[in-house]
Design a protein around this motif. Structure first.
Motif, PDB file in Angstrom:
ATOM      1  N   UNK A 120       0.841  -1.216   0.000  1.00  0.00           N
ATOM      2  CA  UNK A 120       0.000   0.000   0.000  1.00  0.00           C
ATOM      3  C   UNK A 120       0.866   1.251   0.000  1.00  0.00           C
ATOM      4  N   UNK A 121       1.952   1.256   0.780  1.00  0.00           N
ATOM      5  CA  UNK A 121       2.855   2.407   0.787  1.00  0.00           C
ATOM      6  C   UNK A 121       3.511   2.617  -0.575  1.00  0.00           C
ATOM      7  N   UNK A 122       3.847   1.536  -1.259  1.00  0.00           N
ATOM      8  CA  UNK A 122       4.457   1.652  -2.585  1.00  0.00           C
ATOM      9  C   UNK A 122       3.468   2.237  -3.579  1.00  0.00           C
ATOM     10  N   UNK A 123       2.218   1.813  -3.500  1.00  0.00           N
ATOM     11  CA  UNK A 123       1.204   2.370  -4.402  1.00  0.00           C
ATOM     12  C   UNK A 123       0.996   3.855  -4.114  1.00  0.00           C
ATOM     13  N   UNK A 124       0.926   4.218  -2.827  1.00  0.00           N
ATOM     14  CA  UNK A 124       0.784   5.634  -2.470  1.00  0.00           C
ATOM     15  C   UNK A 124       1.987   6.446  -2.949  1.00  0.00           C
ATOM     16  N   UNK A 129       4.210  10.422  -6.605  1.00  0.00           N
ATOM     17  CA  UNK A 129       5.213  10.775  -7.607  1.00  0.00           C
ATOM     18  C   UNK A 129       4.548  11.289  -8.885  1.00  0.00           C
ATOM     19  N   UNK A 130       3.467  10.656  -9.298  1.00  0.00           N
ATOM     20  CA  UNK A 130       2.755  11.091 -10.506  1.00  0.00           C
ATOM     21  C   UNK A 130       2.096  12.451 -10.281  1.00  0.00           C
ATOM     22  N   UNK A 131       1.476  12.628  -9.111  1.00  0.00           N
ATOM     23  CA  UNK A 131       0.811  13.903  -8.822  1.00  0.00           C
ATOM     24  C   UNK A 131       1.827  15.034  -8.777  1.00  0.00           C
ATOM     25  N   UNK A 137       4.768  20.363 -13.752  1.00  0.00           N
ATOM     26  CA  UNK A 137       5.060  20.372 -15.182  1.00  0.00           C
ATOM     27  C   UNK A 137       5.134  21.837 -15.656  1.00  0.00           C
ATOM     28  N   UNK A 138       6.274  22.214 -16.193  1.00  0.00           N
ATOM     29  CA  UNK A 138       6.495  23.593 -16.613  1.00  0.00           C
ATOM     30  C   UNK A 138       6.474  23.746 -18.120  1.00  0.00           C
TER      31      UNK A 138
END
Length: 141
Positions: A120-124, A129-131, A137-138
């Protein structure tokens, strides 16, 4: 006049024709009696191990499955750190199953909790990281 007929001589003495008298049967006194044990059966009884064999050992299936799944995760490329702690706990649970059955089950349960928590921690972490990547994003279109 002729003499009266005489009875034929008896082949057996008259005592032989008497009804014999019987004695009543003598029964043992009622009460506890020791009977010999029954002979051993040629076939073993259902559920009872034959003489000379030990009872089958219980297998901690949960610990075995935990060890296999965690081992596969350890040897994968992306989930090595996720599977390593539960793999170690699973191995310890498997080694304790013959001496401490309840302790082995407890360790397997703890290993599953650790594996689920780390997964669960890895998924979070991946979601975070994606968020963060999208938010910072610049690039201009």
């Amino acid at each position: 006049m002729p003499p009266p007929p005489q009875a034929p001589p008896a082949a057996y003495p008259p005592a032989a024709y008497q009804t014999p008298t019987y004695q009543p049967a003598q029964h043992p006194a009622p009460g506890p009696q020791a009977y010999p044990p029954p002979p051993p059966s040629a076939y073993p009884q259902y559920g009872v191990p034959p003489v000379g064999y030990a009872a089958p050992q219980q297998t901690n299936v949960s610990g075995l499955v935990l060890t296999i799944i965690s081992g596969l995760l350890v040897f994968s490329c992306y989930f090595t750190l996720i599977g390593l702690p539960s793999f170690i706990i699973g191995i310890i649970a498997m080694t304790k199953q013959n001496t401490d059955w309840e302790g082995s089950r407890r360790l397997a349960r703890i290993g599953w909790i650790v594996l689920g928590s780390l997964f669960a921690l890895a998924i979070l972490a991946v979601i975070a990281f994606i968020v963060i990547g999208v938010a910072t994003d610049t690039s201009q279109y």
